[in-house]
Design an enzyme around this catalytic site. Structure first.
Site, PDB file in Angstrom:
ATOM      1  N   LYS A   1       0.829  -1.209   0.000  1.00 60.58           N
ATOM      2  CA  LYS A   1       0.000   0.000   0.000  1.00 60.58           C
ATOM      3  C   LYS A   1       0.858   1.252   0.000  1.00 60.58           C
ATOM      4  CE  LYS A   1      -4.018  -2.268   1.801  1.00 60.58           C
ATOM      5  NZ  LYS A   1      -4.808  -2.689   2.930  1.00 60.58           N
ATOM      6  N   ARG A   2       2.108   1.095   0.403  1.00 61.24           N
ATOM      7  CA  ARG A   2       2.989   2.267   0.428  1.00 61.24           C
ATOM      8  C   ARG A   2       3.619   2.553  -0.941  1.00 61.24           C
ATOM      9  NH1 ARG A   2       3.669  -0.439   5.024  1.00 61.24           N
ATOM     10  NH2 ARG A   2       5.249  -1.734   4.078  1.00 61.24           N
TER      11      ARG A   2
END
Ligand code: GLU
Length: 447
Positions: free
Chosen positions: A217-218
Site C-alpha cells: 500500500k505504500r
C-alpha cells in the site's frame, strides 16, 4: 455436489484496495459460474482498526465494480448476522465447548481476573489440504504453538471466528490471498476439533509491481484503491475485466471480455501459481478499449463532470458531443480529457520545427491564406468545413497530404489527429481564423 457458497470477508479498516477487490471478484466469479451464492461478511473484530464508514465504502465500491451478492449485513439472509461483532455469543459458546472438552485452556494475564482462551495444539499431527491453486500443502503441528482463540476482552481472533462463521454460513470454497496460507492449518485444527468438514481452500498468488516486488500500500507508483480509479474516470467494466486477469487467464488469447463472458469462461483450474503482475499500461489499454465502445452520448455524459470540475466552459450540448467524438480514441481514462483539452485549445499556439518545415517545403502559405478567406463567411459546422476543404482543394489544385496536413498544422498545430473538420468545428471559428492568420504571417516572414 455440495451447493457452492463462497464469501468475501473484508475487515472494515479502510477503502477497497485492489487486492481485496480481487479476492471479492474471484469469489463472485466462482459463485456465479457454479450457480452458487456469494456472501459478504464483515470481519470487524479488530476493533481498533475499524474505520467509520469502512463497511459502507467497501460495499459501495464492490457494487460500483459490478459485483452483487446474495447475503450481507445490508441485505440480510438466513445465516446472519453478517457482522462478526454481532455474533460474539456464538464464538463464546464454541470456545467454551472447547474449554469443556479440554481442547483449549484459560490463560490468565498476570494480576488480572480476565483470561484469554488458548487452543491446545495437538502433538504430532499433520495438517494437509489440497489447495485449489497450489495443490497439496501440509503443515506439522509442532511448528504451531498454542494460540489464542478468544482474547481476554472476550473478542475472538480471526483464525477462530473465521471457522465458526464459515461453518455456520455453510461456506463450501474459500478463495483468498496467499498471506492466509499459514493461517489455514490453525483453521483446520478448529474444524477437526469440532468434527466439521472444512471448505476447500484456494490461495491466490500475490500481486507484484512492475519491478516484481510485492505490491504494497505504500507503493506510491501504483494507484491501488478502487475509489481512486473511479475518480480518474476508469470504467467499472474495464476494472472488472482487468482485475479478473490478475492471477487468472481465459482460454484463448482474447482478454477483453464482458462480465458475462468471464463468468461463463471462469475455470478455477486456470488460476495462476505465478505472481500476478500489476501492469499499468495494460490497465490503461483495457480501459481505452472500453471507452472506445461507448456511444458518443454516453461518453459526453461521462466527460461533463471532469470539465465542470476543471472549470472548462461547455459551449453547448453539440460542442460537448463533438469534443467526445474528437477525443474518444485518445482517452486512456475519462479524466484525461482535461489534459487533452488544454493541449488542444492552448492559447499559446506554437508549431514544432517539423510542422513548420512541412509548411515551408509544401509552399502552404497560399493554401492557408485562401482557406482562411474562404472560412471568413462560413458557419463552423462539420459538413460545411468538409465542403470548404474540398473547395480550396479545387481552387488551388492541391490534394492529399499537402492539403490535409497543411490545413491541420495551421489549424491545430499538430501533424496528426482526429477528423480535421471535427477538430476545426470544435476549436470554433475565431480560434481557427486566428491560428491560420498567425501561421500565414509567420510563413510570410512577418513574424
Ligand atoms: N478478514 C480477512 C481478510 O481481510 C479474511 C480472510 C479470509 O478470507 O479468510 O484478510
Amino acid at each position: 455436489m455440495k451447493k457452492v457458497r463462497v464469501r468475501y470477508a473484508p475487515s472494515p479498516t479502510g477503502l477497497l484496495h485492489i487486492g481485496n477487490a480481487r479476492s471479492a471478484l474471484f469469489n463472485y466469479l466462482y459463485a456465479r459460474h457454479f450457480n452458487g451464492e456469494f456472501i459478504v461478511r464483515i470481519e470487524d473484530t479488530d476493533v481498533l482498526r475499524n474505520v467509520e464508514g469502512g463497511e459502507a465504502s467497501q460495499l459501495n465500491y464492490l457494487s460500483w465494480l459490478g459485483l452483487s451478492w446474495d447475503e450481507s449485513p445490508d441485505k440480510g439472509g438466513p445465516v446472519g448476522p453478517y457482522r462478526q461483532l454481532e455474533r460474539l455469543d456464538l464464538y463464546t459458546k464454541y470456545a467454551n465447548a472447547l474449554l469443556e472438552q479440554g481442547l483449549a485452556y484459560k490463560d490468565y494475564r498476570e494480576g488480572s481476573e480476565n483470561y484469554a482462551i488458548r487452543f491446545k495444539v495437538p502433538e504430532n499431527k499433520t495438517y494437509a489440504f489440497n489447495d485449489l491453486v497450489r495443490g497439496k500443502l501440509s503443515f506439522e503441528s509442532k511448528d504451531v504453538e498454542d494460540w489464542i482463540i478468544v482474547k481476554d476482552n472476550g473478542i475472538p481472533t480471526y483464525n477462530f471466528a473465521v471457522v465458526i462463521d464459515d461453518h455456520f454460513m455453510e461456506i463450501s470454497h474459500v478463495l483468498r490471498g496467499e498471506e492466509h496460507i499459514t493461517n489455514t492449518p490453525k483453521q483446520l485444527m478448529i474444524y477437526q476439533a469440532f468434527g466439521w468438514e472444512a471448505p476447500l481452500f484456494g490461495h491466490m498468488t500475490i500481486i507484484v509491481n512492475e519491478q516484481k516486488k510485492k505490491l504494497s500500500k505504500r507503493d506510491k507508483d501504483v494507484v491501488q484503491f478502487i475509489s481512486e480509479y473511479e475518480q480518474m474516470g476508469y470504467l467499472p467494466e474495464a476494472m472488472f475485466n482487468f482485475i479478473s486477469l490478475l492471477g487468472w487467464s481465459p482460454q484463448g488469447n482474447k482478454e477483453i471480455l464482458s462480465q458475462d463472458k468471464i463468468i461463463a469462461q471462469f475455470d478455477p483450474k486456470r488460476l495462476s501459481k505465478a505472481p500476478a503482475m500489476f501492469d499499468k499500461n495494460k490497465l490503461a489499454y483495457i480501459n481505452s478499449r472500453y471507452i472506445k465502445k461507448l456511444s458518443i452520448d454516453d461518453l459526453a455524459v461521462k466527460i461533463k463532470p471532469f470539465l465542470d470540475k476543471a472549470n472548462i466552459e461547455i459551449v453547448d450540448e453539440a460542442w460537448l458531443k463533438l469534443l467526445a467524438s474528437v477525443f474518444q480514441d485518445r482517452l486512456s481514462y475519462i479524466g484525461q480529457i482535461v489534459e487533452l483539452y488544454h493541449e488542444f485549445f492552448h492559447d499559446d499556439f506554437k508549431l514544432t520545427d517539423d510542422a513548420y518545415q512541412f509548411l515551408v517545403e509544401n509552399n502552404s502559405l497560399a493554401l492557408i491564406e485562401a482557406f482562411r478567406k474562404m472560412l471568413e463567411n462560413q458557419a463552423f459546422e462539420v459538413e460545411i468545413l468538409d465542403q470548404a476543404i474540398q473547395d480550396v482543394s479545387q481552387q488551388l489544385d492541391v490534394k492529399g497530404k499537402p492539403l490535409y496536413m497543411g490545413i491541420r498544422i495551421a489549424a491545430t498545430g499538430d501533424m496528426h489527429g482526429p477528423s480535421l473538420a471535427n477538430c476545426m468545428a470544435l476549436l470554433e471559428k475565431d480560434r481557427v481564423l486566428n491560428r491560420l492568420q498567425k501561421v500565414a504571417d509567420k510563413l510570410r516572414g512577418d513574424l
